[in-house]
Design a protein around this motif. Sequence first.
Motif, short mmCIF file in Angstrom:
data_model
loop_
_atom_site.label_atom_id
_atom_site.label_comp_id
_atom_site.label_asym_id
_atom_site.label_seq_id
_atom_site.Cartn_x
_atom_site.Cartn_y
_atom_site.Cartn_z
N CYS A 211 45.18 36.34 34.10
CA CYS A 211 45.68 37.56 34.74
C CYS A 211 44.97 38.77 34.15
CB CYS A 211 47.19 37.71 34.54
SG CYS A 211 48.16 36.35 35.24
N SER A 212 44.89 39.85 34.92
CA SER A 212 44.18 41.05 34.50
C SER A 212 45.01 42.29 34.80
CB SER A 212 42.82 41.17 35.20
OG SER A 212 41.97 40.10 34.84
N LEU A 213 44.97 43.23 33.87
CA LEU A 213 45.52 44.57 34.07
C LEU A 213 44.34 45.52 34.22
CD1 LEU A 213 48.06 46.37 34.18
CD2 LEU A 213 47.80 46.70 31.72
N GLU A 214 44.27 46.23 35.34
CA GLU A 214 43.11 47.04 35.68
C GLU A 214 43.47 48.52 35.60
OE1 GLU A 214 41.80 45.72 39.48
OE2 GLU A 214 42.04 43.60 38.95
N ILE A 215 42.62 49.31 34.91
CA ILE A 215 42.83 50.74 34.70
C ILE A 215 41.67 51.49 35.33
CG2 ILE A 215 43.25 52.55 33.00
CD1 ILE A 215 44.07 50.35 31.03
N GLU A 216 42.01 52.56 36.05
CA GLU A 216 40.98 53.29 36.79
C GLU A 216 41.42 54.74 37.00
OE1 GLU A 216 39.58 53.11 41.37
OE2 GLU A 216 39.40 51.21 40.28
N SER A 217 40.44 55.64 37.15
CA SER A 217 40.73 57.02 37.50
C SER A 217 41.01 57.12 38.99
CB SER A 217 39.56 57.93 37.13
OG SER A 217 39.76 59.24 37.62
N TYR B 295 33.82 53.97 41.22
CA TYR B 295 34.72 54.34 40.14
C TYR B 295 34.57 53.34 39.00
CZ TYR B 295 37.12 57.35 43.52
OH TYR B 295 37.41 58.32 44.46
N ASN B 296 34.68 53.86 37.79
CA ASN B 296 34.71 52.97 36.61
C ASN B 296 36.08 52.31 36.52
OD1 ASN B 296 32.81 55.49 35.34
ND2 ASN B 296 32.04 53.41 35.16
N ARG B 297 36.09 51.00 36.25
CA ARG B 297 37.35 50.27 36.15
C ARG B 297 37.33 49.42 34.88
NH1 ARG B 297 39.47 46.88 41.24
NH2 ARG B 297 39.49 49.04 42.05
N LEU B 298 38.41 49.52 34.12
CA LEU B 298 38.58 48.76 32.88
C LEU B 298 39.53 47.60 33.12
CD1 LEU B 298 38.97 51.69 30.30
CD2 LEU B 298 36.87 50.61 31.12
N TYR B 299 39.20 46.43 32.53
CA TYR B 299 39.99 45.21 32.72
C TYR B 299 40.51 44.73 31.37
CZ TYR B 299 37.92 44.79 37.40
OH TYR B 299 37.52 45.01 38.69
N ILE B 300 41.82 44.42 31.34
CA ILE B 300 42.43 43.70 30.23
C ILE B 300 42.78 42.31 30.76
CG2 ILE B 300 44.32 43.61 28.56
CD1 ILE B 300 44.59 46.63 28.85
N THR B 301 42.02 41.30 30.35
CA THR B 301 42.20 39.95 30.87
C THR B 301 42.78 39.06 29.78
OG1 THR B 301 40.28 40.27 32.30
CG2 THR B 301 41.06 38.01 31.99
N PHE B 302 43.81 38.29 30.14
CA PHE B 302 44.42 37.35 29.19
C PHE B 302 44.61 36.01 29.87
CE2 PHE B 302 47.63 39.96 31.19
CZ PHE B 302 48.59 39.06 31.63
#
Length: 471
Positions: free
Chosen positions: A206-212, A262-269
């Motif tokens: 699963c991933s939590l995605e952060i973006e402007s 857009y730049n997108r950051l992923y937190i994947t676990f």
Amino acid sequence: MHTDVVLLSLLVWMVGASGQLRPRGETLQPQRLVRSKREMPLTEGSSRRIGSPMLKRSPDVTKASGTKSEQLLRIDDHDFTMRPGFGGPAVPVGVDVQVESLDAISEVDMDFTMTLYLRHYWKDERLSFRSNKNQSMTFDGRLVKKIWVPDMFFVHSKKSFTHDTTTDNVMLRVYPDGKVLYSLRVTVTSMCSMDLSRFPLDTQSCSLEIESYAYTDDDLMLYWKEGNRSLNTDERISLSQFLIQEFHTTTKLAFYSSTGWYNRLYITFTLRRHIFFFLLQTYFPATLMVMLSWVSFWIDRRAVPARVPLGITTVLTMSTIITGVNASMPRVSYIKAVDIYLWVSFVFVFLSVIEYAAVNYLSTLQERRERKLRERLPCTCGLAHPGMMSASYSEVDVNTTGNYGIPETNGVKRERMLVQMALESDQITGHVGTSAYSNVWIDTHVIDKYSRVLFPGSYILFNIIYWSIYS
């Protein structure tokens, strides 16, 4: 002489003029005693009230109690609706995350809930200030509404909120050179697309995605502040059904046709499911029901009240297990691993019922054929009591006449157990010590004999293949 008279008259006139201006009875005061207040020396009390700024050390303006933060940061002098360096290169915004807890993972809703500390780092020269000791200033959430902050949001999130007990869990720290740290505590429920084809022997990612939300990569450059070290987790995080294998971070570009890149950051676990719970609740009960259905192969084929309820009970129990498992799962259009095991087990139970139906039907046909053959042959037993023979018959006679010369047909093998019964019927037949022999039939159909081997062997082979593929 004339000159002396003139000077004397002038002196008398001046004395008279001064007497008219002075009140009566008031004496002249010496000129040195009449001094202005500005020339008087400072008293002790006045010296405490009035201090010379030239004699004191200038204090740090960041710690001055009488200075407002808005005045110190000159918030009213700038337009904070615009990003820092508007019209210039993109603003670098570093991000790091502290995962506090992973609260829940739902297969039915296909989502997960996470609580984390989200921190942003950037530089805004409009917020720079003077500080003799180079000390930063820390503010709460009230100042956040008055300055520019990155407009982050969670992609594919269903709901999220910032904690507000006992106050808003928001922190803003400003450094003298204009660097800013913005931290907040957030709980977010986000979507997680799960592949349940191997459930419950599956591994999910699963991933939590952060973006402007508003600023493209031309205005805001979003990046992990220290790479994979930007993501920290609590060692005490644990889940009841899953084992957390790893956390890692990635950065990608997301494109929207109407707005741009857009730049997108992923937190994947990555999560691996614990199997022990499902072994106890699903696999073991299903296996026991299949083994219970095999008991009917050792029951006499003529014991219909014993074999039929046993088969129906195992079938209904397997149906209940399948219904219970599917009730807690999403309605997916593909087959899961647990469905394969349960439905194969259900087929084995169902086939055990069908096996007895075949045995009973073939046995009925055999009995009809034997009955027709008996009607065609004359009776040679000559017994006064049905099923009883005279003592004059030998054991060989009993074995031959008891079968009426019928060979073994249709796979029916009769295992005969000869029981000697002593009948004392002196008053009825007049014979003393009359004894007879009777055949007690224990019938075992050939299908039952083969089923005792084929059913367990096939099920064991299925388990070996199943666990070698999915484990």
